[in-house]
Design an enzyme around this catalytic site. Structure first.
Site, PDB file in Angstrom:
ATOM      1  N   ARG A 215       0.857  -1.279  -0.112  1.00  0.00           N
ATOM      2  CA  ARG A 215       0.130  -0.099   0.071  1.00  0.00           C
ATOM      3  C   ARG A 215       0.963   1.255   0.005  1.00  0.00           C
ATOM      4  O   ARG A 215       0.539   2.275  -0.717  1.00  0.00           O
ATOM      5  CB  ARG A 215      -0.922  -0.138   1.342  1.00  0.00           C
ATOM      6  N   PHE A 231     -11.870  -3.765  -5.129  1.00  0.00           N
ATOM      7  CA  PHE A 231     -11.645  -4.725  -4.175  1.00  0.00           C
ATOM      8  C   PHE A 231     -11.053  -4.224  -3.018  1.00  0.00           C
ATOM      9  O   PHE A 231     -10.045  -4.687  -2.471  1.00  0.00           O
ATOM     10  CB  PHE A 231     -10.729  -6.103  -4.575  1.00  0.00           C
ATOM     11  N   SER A 254     -17.821  -5.283  -2.490  1.00  0.00           N
ATOM     12  CA  SER A 254     -19.166  -5.887  -2.361  1.00  0.00           C
ATOM     13  C   SER A 254     -19.459  -5.867  -1.003  1.00  0.00           C
ATOM     14  O   SER A 254     -20.783  -6.059  -0.953  1.00  0.00           O
ATOM     15  CB  SER A 254     -19.189  -7.155  -3.253  1.00  0.00           C
ATOM     16  N   ASP A 302      -7.179  -5.653  -6.408  1.00  0.00           N
ATOM     17  CA  ASP A 302      -6.765  -6.616  -5.257  1.00  0.00           C
ATOM     18  C   ASP A 302      -7.713  -7.826  -5.083  1.00  0.00           C
ATOM     19  O   ASP A 302      -8.445  -7.507  -3.743  1.00  0.00           O
ATOM     20  CB  ASP A 302      -6.212  -5.773  -3.988  1.00  0.00           C
ATOM     21  N   CYS A 342      -3.459 -13.353  -5.205  1.00  0.00           N
ATOM     22  CA  CYS A 342      -3.251 -14.007  -3.979  1.00  0.00           C
ATOM     23  C   CYS A 342      -3.469 -15.613  -3.955  1.00  0.00           C
ATOM     24  O   CYS A 342      -3.475 -16.051  -3.082  1.00  0.00           O
ATOM     25  CB  CYS A 342      -3.814 -13.450  -2.563  1.00  0.00           C
TER      26      CYS A 342
HETATM   27  N1  SAH Z   1      -7.435  -4.426  -0.932  1.00  0.00           N
HETATM   28  C1  SAH Z   1      -7.819  -4.832   0.367  1.00  0.00           C
HETATM   29  C2  SAH Z   1      -7.995  -6.381   0.351  1.00  0.00           C
HETATM   30  C3  SAH Z   1      -8.883  -6.898  -0.429  1.00  0.00           C
HETATM   31  S1  SAH Z   1      -9.297  -8.693  -0.283  1.00  0.00           S
HETATM   32  C4  SAH Z   1      -6.976  -4.197   1.559  1.00  0.00           C
HETATM   33  O1  SAH Z   1      -5.759  -3.781   0.936  1.00  0.00           O
HETATM   34  O2  SAH Z   1      -6.993  -4.330   2.667  1.00  0.00           O
HETATM   35  C5  SAH Z   1     -10.848  -8.780  -1.393  1.00  0.00           C
HETATM   36  C6  SAH Z   1     -12.023  -8.060  -1.104  1.00  0.00           C
HETATM   37  O3  SAH Z   1     -12.697  -8.137  -2.353  1.00  0.00           O
HETATM   38  C7  SAH Z   1     -12.795  -8.209   0.019  1.00  0.00           C
HETATM   39  O4  SAH Z   1     -12.945  -7.453   0.806  1.00  0.00           O
HETATM   40  C8  SAH Z   1     -14.029  -8.950  -0.741  1.00  0.00           C
HETATM   41  O5  SAH Z   1     -15.140  -8.651  -0.086  1.00  0.00           O
HETATM   42  C9  SAH Z   1     -14.156  -8.120  -1.811  1.00  0.00           C
HETATM   43  N2  SAH Z   1     -14.751  -9.002  -3.158  1.00  0.00           N
HETATM   44  C10 SAH Z   1     -14.964 -10.007  -3.391  1.00  0.00           C
HETATM   45  N3  SAH Z   1     -15.560 -10.330  -4.738  1.00  0.00           N
HETATM   46  C11 SAH Z   1     -15.861  -8.885  -4.942  1.00  0.00           C
HETATM   47  C12 SAH Z   1     -16.674  -8.453  -6.142  1.00  0.00           C
HETATM   48  N4  SAH Z   1     -17.096  -9.337  -7.275  1.00  0.00           N
HETATM   49  N5  SAH Z   1     -16.621  -7.287  -6.169  1.00  0.00           N
HETATM   50  C13 SAH Z   1     -16.324  -6.409  -5.244  1.00  0.00           C
HETATM   51  N6  SAH Z   1     -15.668  -6.813  -4.213  1.00  0.00           N
HETATM   52  C14 SAH Z   1     -15.537  -8.219  -4.079  1.00  0.00           C
END
Ligand code: SAH
Length: 398
Positions: A215, A231, A254, A302, A342
């Site tokens: 980050r 995400f 989401s 992500d 990941c």
């Molecule tokens: N970037 C974040 C971690 C992301 S983890 C950080 O730095 O903390 C992945 C995330 O994607 C989760 O919060 C999950 O709820 C979300 N997610 C999963 N599928 C999704 C979708 N189709 N659209 C939007 N968000 C989604």
């Protein structure tokens, strides 16, 4: 009284990976099991000639039938063993300067720290653990006591809910193990920001510690620009970027719950007025923004793990390609895409290939300007490449 020692007799030649200190014993490598060990029991692993190879934790329900505790025949598996392993893990974080004040870091990363199946994350005054294999499940009380003793937190909380537990024949568990109940949000400091971690109801152990360092790197590249954090979870990338001088950030996530935490976190950091929060699926939202002609200087992708097992590599690769194509199309000429995976089953070479395919479909030229991976508190034991799972590409997009 002499106790009968449970033993795993390996098939001929199947000790080879163990001699290279790989810690997993698959069911197919086992000739026979002697003295009927129960789940989590310590067993001696011997080669076809009866020679000691390792001491391991037995897991009757799993394809990974045993995980090695030690390759040293003179080392018993007892409370002192766990104390030594935990001290080693804590010392290594301490030596990296990761244990200061109210920061957060992963204290124990399972196999890579010689403790197969154990995750322990520290968030300021709280430790959150996951016991993800039969062996550590057997020793959970001792491990909880040791974490209290060695780390000195206000509380130790358990979030053993990962799907990995099912494969080990274990059910999900969540609750306080030692000390005081954590507050609804534990406040953590990192990289000049204040982060709110819901260790009881948040995802995983409450936060994605593996992205802490990335980050900050992305924040450097985002200064002065408009950022899309796709995400976003609670907005780690967006808020770090705004603190680092980005003009604005759009968070797409989401989980409405995660976005509510993101809003409070943005407030706590004084950047809320530069944030836009969109509770939606990234696939739908990015498509809609593309059609509407919206563009950004920097896009972060992500996504969650799309590939959980080898048989999902093809479908998961399609998911990565789709989302990367959308992400690339939303980057302004000369802007940046920071894209992550990941999924351990998608290695760095395959990920690069997928993103290259996405760039072709998106009709954009892209150059890799940097590669990112997992941080030092998520180490990869040299004999255990399976621990390597996080990879990121930073691309200049034309
Ligand atoms: N970037 C974040 C971690 C992301 S983890 C950080 O730095 O903390 C992945 C995330 O994607 C989760 O919060 C999950 O709820 C979300 N997610 C999963 N599928 C999704 C979708 N189709 N659209 C939007 N968000 C989604």
């Amino acid at each position: 009284m002499t106790r009968t020692v449970a033993k795993i007799h390996l098939k001929g030649g199947r000790e080879k990976s163990l001699l290279r200190k790989h810690p997993w014993i698959f069911s197919g490598a086992i000739e026979r099991v002697e003295n009927a060990p129960a789940s989590g029991d310590t067993v001696e692993v011997v080669d076809a000639g009866g020679k000691f190879v390792a001491r391991a934790a037995f897991s009757p329900a799993s394809q990974i039938r045993a995980r090695v505790w030690t390759f040293d025949s003179a080392e018993p598996v007892d409370v002192d063993f766990f104390r030594r392993r935990l001290v080693r893990a804590l010392d290594s974080r301490g030596a990296l300067g990761l244990l200061g004040g109210s920061t957060a870091c992963r204290l124990v990363f399972a196999e890579s720290d010689g403790l197969p199946g154990l995750i322990a994350d520290r968030y300021a005054d709280y430790v959150v653990c996951q016991f993800l294999a039969a062996g550590v499940e057997r020793w959970r009380e001792e491990i909880a006591d040791l974490l209290m003793d060695l780390v000195g937190p206000r509380g130790v909380y358990e979030r053993s809910e990962a799907s990995a537990r099912k494969k080990e024949g274990l059910t999900s568990q969540r609750g306080l193990l030692r000390g005081a109940e954590p507050p609804a949000e534990v406040e953590v400091e990192a990289g000049g920001g204040r982060w709110l971690v819901d260790v009881v109801n948040g995802q995983k152990t409450g936060a994605y510690l593996d992205q802490q360092r990335n980050r900050l790197r992305v924040a450097e590249l985002a200064a002065g620009g408009e950022l899309l954090d796709a995400f976003s979870y609670t907005g780690g990338f967006a808020i770090a970027a705004l603190l680092g001088g980005a003009n604005s950030a759009t968070l797409v996530e989401s989980s409405a719950e995660a976005l509510r935490v993101a809003e409070r976190e943005a407030e706590a950091n004084g950047v809320a007025e530069r944030c836009r929060f969109v509770a939606a699926s990234v696939f739908d939202e990015l498509r809609a923004q593309r059609e509407a002609g919206r563009r950004y200087d920097l896009v972060v992708l992500d996504p969650p793990k799309f590939v959980h097992s080898a048989d999902q590599i093809n479908s998961g690769s399609r998911g990565y390609k789709d989302v990367n194509m959308l992400g690339l199309q939303l980057v302004r000429q000369g802007g940046v895409l920071a894209t992550f995976s990941c999924s351990g089953h998608v290695d760095a070479a395959l990920f690069q290939k997928i993103v290259a395919g996405a760039a072709l479909d998106a009709r954009r030229d892209a150059q890799i300007i940097e590669r990112l991976s997992q941080p030092a508190d998520h180490p990869v034991a040299i004999e255990f490449p399976e621990a390597e799972y996080l990879k990121g590409l930073i691309l200049r997009v034309h």
